[in-house]
Design a protein around this motif. Structure first.
Motif, short mmCIF file in Angstrom:
data_model
loop_
_atom_site.label_atom_id
_atom_site.label_comp_id
_atom_site.label_asym_id
_atom_site.label_seq_id
_atom_site.Cartn_x
_atom_site.Cartn_y
_atom_site.Cartn_z
N LEU A 1 -4.01 9.92 -13.52
CA LEU A 1 -2.68 10.02 -13.39
C LEU A 1 -1.90 9.51 -14.64
CD1 LEU A 1 -0.01 10.45 -11.63
CD2 LEU A 1 -0.26 8.27 -10.84
N GLN A 2 -2.27 8.47 -15.31
CA GLN A 2 -1.97 8.16 -16.55
C GLN A 2 -1.89 9.02 -17.54
OE1 GLN A 2 0.13 5.52 -16.69
NE2 GLN A 2 0.37 6.19 -19.11
N GLN A 3 -3.15 9.82 -17.74
CA GLN A 3 -3.56 10.68 -18.68
C GLN A 3 -2.72 11.88 -18.66
OE1 GLN A 3 -5.29 10.23 -21.61
NE2 GLN A 3 -5.21 8.05 -20.87
N ALA A 4 -2.21 12.09 -17.25
CA ALA A 4 -1.46 13.37 -17.05
C ALA A 4 0.14 13.15 -17.83
CB ALA A 4 -1.39 13.78 -15.76
N SER B 1 -0.92 -5.72 -13.44
CA SER B 1 -2.15 -5.06 -13.19
C SER B 1 -1.80 -3.43 -13.07
CB SER B 1 -2.87 -5.50 -11.92
OG SER B 1 -3.21 -6.98 -12.02
N GLN B 2 -2.41 -2.58 -13.57
CA GLN B 2 -2.35 -1.21 -13.34
C GLN B 2 -2.95 -0.61 -12.21
OE1 GLN B 2 -3.71 1.39 -16.43
NE2 GLN B 2 -3.97 3.16 -15.14
N PHE B 3 -2.41 -0.25 -11.10
CA PHE B 3 -2.87 0.09 -9.87
C PHE B 3 -3.21 1.76 -9.74
CE2 PHE B 3 1.44 0.02 -9.22
CZ PHE B 3 1.84 1.27 -8.53
N TRP B 4 -2.58 2.47 -10.41
CA TRP B 4 -2.81 3.84 -10.34
C TRP B 4 -3.93 4.08 -11.31
CZ3 TRP B 4 1.23 1.23 -12.61
CH2 TRP B 4 1.32 1.63 -14.11
N ARG C 1 -8.52 12.55 -0.95
CA ARG C 1 -9.19 11.98 -1.78
C ARG C 1 -8.73 11.86 -3.02
NH1 ARG C 1 -14.28 10.10 -0.93
NH2 ARG C 1 -14.37 11.49 1.02
N THR C 2 -7.98 12.72 -3.50
CA THR C 2 -7.32 12.93 -4.76
C THR C 2 -6.19 12.01 -4.80
OG1 THR C 2 -8.21 15.21 -5.07
CG2 THR C 2 -6.27 14.21 -6.55
N VAL C 3 -5.24 12.02 -3.79
CA VAL C 3 -4.15 11.08 -3.51
C VAL C 3 -4.80 9.76 -3.53
CG1 VAL C 3 -2.23 10.78 -2.20
CG2 VAL C 3 -2.92 13.05 -2.18
N ALA C 4 -5.54 9.37 -2.75
CA ALA C 4 -5.76 7.92 -2.68
C ALA C 4 -6.42 7.38 -3.96
CB ALA C 4 -7.11 7.83 -1.66
N ALA C 5 -7.34 8.29 -4.86
CA ALA C 5 -7.60 8.03 -5.99
C ALA C 5 -6.54 7.70 -7.09
CB ALA C 5 -8.54 8.75 -6.49
N ALA C 6 -5.59 8.55 -6.92
CA ALA C 6 -4.39 8.52 -8.00
C ALA C 6 -3.58 7.23 -7.44
CB ALA C 6 -3.67 9.76 -7.69
N ALA C 7 -3.30 6.73 -6.46
CA ALA C 7 -2.65 5.81 -5.87
C ALA C 7 -3.38 4.31 -5.89
CB ALA C 7 -1.95 6.07 -4.62
N GLY C 8 -4.45 4.37 -6.01
CA GLY C 8 -5.34 3.04 -5.93
C GLY C 8 -5.38 2.62 -4.62
N ILE C 9 -5.39 3.54 -3.49
CA ILE C 9 -5.49 2.78 -2.15
C ILE C 9 -6.51 3.59 -1.42
CG2 ILE C 9 -2.83 2.74 -1.88
CD1 ILE C 9 -2.85 5.52 -0.43
N ALA C 10 -7.02 3.00 -0.21
CA ALA C 10 -7.94 3.35 0.69
C ALA C 10 -7.81 4.73 1.07
CB ALA C 10 -8.24 2.34 1.71
N LEU C 11 -8.78 5.73 1.31
CA LEU C 11 -8.63 6.94 1.73
C LEU C 11 -7.99 7.02 3.19
CD1 LEU C 11 -9.46 9.87 1.24
CD2 LEU C 11 -11.77 9.57 2.25
N THR D 1 0.88 -1.11 -0.02
CA THR D 1 -0.06 0.02 0.08
C THR D 1 0.88 1.36 -0.15
OG1 THR D 1 -1.85 -1.20 1.12
CG2 THR D 1 -1.84 1.25 1.24
N GLY D 2 1.96 1.35 0.81
CA GLY D 2 2.80 2.55 1.00
C GLY D 2 3.49 2.59 -0.53
N LEU D 3 3.96 1.70 -0.92
CA LEU D 3 4.50 1.60 -2.27
C LEU D 3 3.78 2.26 -3.37
CD1 LEU D 3 6.86 -1.69 -1.97
CD2 LEU D 3 7.60 0.80 -1.84
N LYS D 4 2.55 1.95 -3.46
CA LYS D 4 1.54 2.43 -4.19
C LYS D 4 1.43 3.92 -4.01
CE LYS D 4 -1.31 -1.64 -5.11
NZ LYS D 4 -2.51 -2.16 -4.85
N PHE D 5 1.36 4.46 -2.82
CA PHE D 5 1.22 5.87 -2.48
C PHE D 5 2.41 6.44 -3.02
CE2 PHE D 5 2.75 8.64 1.01
CZ PHE D 5 1.79 9.56 1.06
N LEU D 6 3.64 6.11 -2.84
CA LEU D 6 5.08 6.51 -3.11
C LEU D 6 4.92 6.71 -4.63
CD1 LEU D 6 7.48 4.93 -0.50
CD2 LEU D 6 6.53 7.33 -0.46
#
Length: 345
Positions: free
Chosen positions: A305-308, A298-301, A166-176, A146-151
């Motif tokens: 984020l990808q489109q940016a 699997s793409q988790f992000w 909420r934006t960070v959680a959505a971008a990283a694919g992790i729970a709020l 989870t932390g590695l997805k966040f980082l």
């Protein structure tokens, strides 16, 4: 003092140096000792002197906790032309990297006593000692999947440092609920600073290179195995992979390196996708094959984020760099350096 130097030989590295020397002398009967610490001219962590059967050899010592594939190019360059004068000491060195070091005649010594040391007068090769202490695992959530997805999200888009949770959680694919504790841990470990702590000022990453290196190291060993879908081959060989339908996939690994640098001809095809295994096989006409050239992950992000990204059909540069830098293929390592210079510095 030991710690006041360019690289800062910390307490953990000091312990590794002592453990390795003690293990080596106990196993071989040779006398290996420290003659100096801190060498600003060579940037060595220490000077060592090896005495055995009336022969002597001085070494410059480079001390690390663990050796990872992405560190190899730097080590090889550092020891270039003077490898017999250097000794690499570490708590743990993976067997594949040991083989690479031995093949390049780079001396190494593990804390357990495993070693390869070859000079004009000496030859020591020990490879049967168990690691005497388990490799250190970071505590807390920052270094788990989870932390590695966040980082990854923060490294791929620095603007997320000052976005709402909420934006960070959505971008990283992790729970709020994970975002607040992870930010606190990031700050506690010295990677997050605020422009003006007395005000509601912006946050910035500190020690970013160290953070990137830790993420790269742990992505391949901790996160990637969790999100790997499998290996496959196409039902029909593809003459031009860049013409493949990529509506549901983005390119990683060697393919990402080829697109980002125009320098690499892929031999392994890495795809990231949101599709599950069954639908991916249908979409890309793939057949499971452990020895296949297609690797699916699997793409988790988030798609946002990808489109940016500058290249929307390619994983963010930090991901491409991580995959190529940890490869044992020199072509990939060279491409990784190009990505680093073009996109990450």
């Amino acid at each position: 003092m030991i710690h006041e130097r360019f690289k800062f030989l910390n307490m953990r590295e000091t312990e590794i140096l002592d453990q390795a020397i003690n293990a080596f002398t106990l196993i071989t009967g040779a006398d290996l000792k420290i003659t100096a610490l801190e060498d600003r001219k060579t940037n060595a962590d220490a000077h060592l002197l090896l005495n055995f059967k009336d022969k002597q050899q001085n070494f410059f010592a480079e001390v690390k906790n663990e050796i990872r594939s992405f560190q190899l190019p730097q080590i090889i360059q550092q020891f270039k032309d003077t490898s017999s004068n250097w000794m690499l000491l570490a708590q743990y060195i993976p067997s594949t990297i040991k083989s690479e070091l031995k093949g390049r005649r780079i001396n190494y010594l593990e804390a357990s006593g495993n070693c390869y040391i070859e000079t004009k007068d000496f030859y020591f090769y020990i490879n049967d000692r168990k690691v005497t202490e388990t490799r250190l695992v970071k505590e807390g959530k920052l270094w788990n999947p989870t932390g590695l997805k966040f980082l990854f999200a923060l490294l791929a888009d620095k603007g997320l440092l000052n976005a709402n949770y909420r934006t960070v959680a959505a971008a990283a694919g992790i729970a709020l609920g994970n975002v607040g504790p992870l930010l606190a841990e990031l700050k506690e470990e010295g990677f997050l600073i605020q422009a003006d702590p007395t005000k509601n000022a912006a946050y910035f990453l500190d020690n970013e290179q160290l953070l990137e290196n830790r993420w790269i190291e742990l992505y391949s060993s901790i996160l990637k195995p969790k999100i790997r879908i499998g290996r496959f081959r196409w039902m029909q060989e593809k003459e031009d992979w860049q013409k493949i339908n990529n509506k549901h996939i983005i390119w990683g690994g060697e393919n990402a390196g080829a697109i980002l640098t125009t320098h690499l001809r892929p031999e392994i095809f890495t795809i990231y996708t949101r599709l599950d295994k069954t639908n991916l096989m249908k979409d890309q006409k793939l057949i499971p094959d452990p020895k296949g050239k297609v690797e699916a992950i699997s793409q988790f992000w988030s798609d946002d984020l990808q489109q940016a990204q500058e290249h929307r059909n390619v994983v963010p540069p930090i991901m491409a760099y991580a995959e190529l830098a940890t490869s044992m293929d020199s072509r990939n390592q060279e491409t990784a350096e190009r990505i680093k210079n073009q996109y990450l510095i």
